[in-house]
Design a protein around this motif. Structure first.
Motif, PDB file in Angstrom:
ATOM      1  N   ILE A 177      65.902  -8.620  -5.733  1.00 25.06           N
ATOM      2  CA  ILE A 177      64.994  -8.664  -6.718  1.00 25.06           C
ATOM      3  C   ILE A 177      64.418  -7.489  -7.162  1.00 25.06           C
ATOM      4  CG2 ILE A 177      62.472  -9.251  -6.570  1.00 25.06           C
ATOM      5  CD1 ILE A 177      62.862 -10.884  -3.569  1.00 25.06           C
ATOM      6  N   ASP A 178      64.084  -5.731  -6.553  1.00 24.18           N
ATOM      7  CA  ASP A 178      63.865  -5.507  -7.955  1.00 24.18           C
ATOM      8  C   ASP A 178      65.086  -4.857  -9.039  1.00 24.18           C
ATOM      9  OD1 ASP A 178      61.359  -5.336  -6.262  1.00 24.18           O
ATOM     10  OD2 ASP A 178      62.568  -3.252  -5.281  1.00 24.18           O
ATOM     11  N   ALA A 179      65.764  -5.436  -8.615  1.00 20.81           N
ATOM     12  CA  ALA A 179      66.927  -4.729  -9.962  1.00 20.81           C
ATOM     13  C   ALA A 179      67.047  -6.550 -10.450  1.00 20.81           C
ATOM     14  CB  ALA A 179      68.079  -4.582  -8.731  1.00 20.81           C
ATOM     15  N   GLN A 237      64.825  -7.241  -1.386  1.00 23.48           N
ATOM     16  CA  GLN A 237      63.643  -6.679  -1.985  1.00 23.48           C
ATOM     17  C   GLN A 237      64.651  -5.613  -2.798  1.00 23.48           C
ATOM     18  OE1 GLN A 237      60.598  -7.309  -2.005  1.00 23.48           O
ATOM     19  NE2 GLN A 237      60.864  -6.859  -3.221  1.00 23.48           N
ATOM     20  N   ALA A 238      65.004  -5.081  -2.426  1.00 23.27           N
ATOM     21  CA  ALA A 238      66.281  -4.561  -3.785  1.00 23.27           C
ATOM     22  C   ALA A 238      66.889  -4.775  -4.721  1.00 23.27           C
ATOM     23  CB  ALA A 238      66.742  -3.046  -2.773  1.00 23.27           C
ATOM     24  N   THR A 250      69.715   1.207  -0.195  1.00 27.60           N
ATOM     25  CA  THR A 250      68.631  -0.022  -0.657  1.00 27.60           C
ATOM     26  C   THR A 250      68.035  -0.951   0.425  1.00 27.60           C
ATOM     27  OG1 THR A 250      70.072  -2.060  -0.313  1.00 27.60           O
ATOM     28  CG2 THR A 250      69.756  -0.580  -2.297  1.00 27.60           C
ATOM     29  N   GLY A 306      71.942  -5.492 -10.680  1.00 21.90           N
ATOM     30  CA  GLY A 306      70.897  -5.002 -11.558  1.00 21.90           C
ATOM     31  C   GLY A 306      71.773  -4.918 -12.784  1.00 21.90           C
ATOM     32  N   PRO A 309      63.565  -8.075 -12.891  1.00 19.80           N
ATOM     33  CA  PRO A 309      63.159  -8.557 -14.675  1.00 19.80           C
ATOM     34  C   PRO A 309      64.191  -8.792 -15.263  1.00 19.80           C
ATOM     35  CG  PRO A 309      62.877  -6.250 -12.799  1.00 19.80           C
ATOM     36  CD  PRO A 309      63.701  -7.225 -12.329  1.00 19.80           C
TER      37      PRO A 309
END
Length: 308
Positions: free
Chosen positions: A107-109, A104-105, A242, A80, A112
């Motif tokens: 993508i989340d980081a 998934q971690a 993660t 991220g 955005p």
């Protein structure tokens, strides 16, 4: 030589996977120009010396300028942070991908920070050795190994282009969603690594067994554990932090199986042990038949893999 799939590729992080990608792209003429970034001057110098990068930069922002494909090959825990740094410098129409072991971690980081007009297609090549660093890479690393892509909402043409790159580097490519990926990897990679680290840790604390004896007799199964447990500690720390839920789920299932085997041993139930080992032996045969390893006593390593 084939036409480049991407005119300009930026490798952010220059360890085993990124260096192997660089070597493979160079060998196949798959990229017009390859730029790179690593934090340390020594790693950047090695990338130029080894020739898998045409240019290296002190910052990731400089490396991604005008890149058609950006590969995030840094530990999952800093994905991220790196995405935030490069976001203002990404070329419109570019694709950003990663090679992290958790999806998934990532993508989340990362998602955005990806600007509109840039495609984000997470990926994960299921390939590697216990060695790390730019000097460990080799072009054949991905040959007949799987690379998993997480297309999400990315345009089909962007996914097809990234798929073609991995296939040109020798990989088999499949697509799945992030949650399913993380569960599958918890079974086939993450939990086995944790068990290997644990077993080596047990041996380290066994005061009745000297260090010399552990090394002397390591031609048995313990050698496999030490090879797996030699993997990069930063990467695996981030993987477990993660992919916590899936790993704990599989560890719970593992514990149940272990308790069952403990009971069979305690009760002298030889038939249950024999039946269990017969079923699990078939998994190994299936892996060999799928071309993901070999029956030869060399752990299935590529002959091109560098020695330790």
């Amino acid at each position: 030589m084939t036409a480049p799939i991407y005119d300009r590729v930026a490798l952010i992080g220059l360890g085993l996977i990124a260096s192997s990608m660089g070597h493979a792209m160079k060998a196949g003429g798959l990229a017009g120009t390859i730029t790179g970034h690593a934090k340390t001057p020594a790693t950047r110098a090695a990338a130029l010396e080894l020739g898998f990068c045409d240019a290296v930069f002190e910052t990731a922002a400089e490396a991604v300028k005008d890149a058609d494909l950006v590969v995030l090959a840094v530990p999952v825990g800093v994905m991220g942070e790196v995405a935030a740094e490069i976001a203002p410098h990404l070329k419109a129409g570019a694709t950003v991908t990663d090679v992290g072991s958790v999806k998934q971690a990532v993508i989340d980081a990362v998602a955005p920070h990806i600007p509109k007009g840039v495609n984000f297609i997470p990926g994960h090549p299921l390939a590697g050795t216990e060695h790390s660093g730019p000097r460990s890479g080799f072009a054949e690393l991905f040959r007949n190994r799987w690379c998993l892509l997480i297309p999400g909402d990315a345009p089909p043409e962007g996914v097809a282009r990234l798929r073609s790159l991995w296939e040109a580097m020798g990989a088999n490519v499949d697509e799945m969603d992030a949650v399913h990926h993380d569960l599958v990897l918890a079974v086939v990679s993450h939990t086995p690594h944790l068990i290997a680290y644990t077993m080596v840790g047990v041996a380290d604390h066994m005061r009745r067994v000297s260090e010399n004896e552990v090394i002397k007799y390591s031609a048995s199964g313990f050698r496999d554990f030490t090879r797996i447990a030699a993997s990069d500690p930063t990467m695996w720390r981030d993987v477990f932090l993660t992919n916590k839920e899936a790993t704990l789920d599989i560890l719970g299932r593992f514990t149940e199986e272990l308790f069952m085997l403990q009971r069979a041993i305690r009760m002298g139930d030889g038939q249950q042990l024999f039946d269990y080992f017969t079923r699990t032996r078939a998994i190994r045969r299936g892996i060999i038949e799928a071309g993901q390893d070999t029956a030869a006593p060399d752990f299935g390593r590529s002959k091109a893999e560098p020695a330790a």
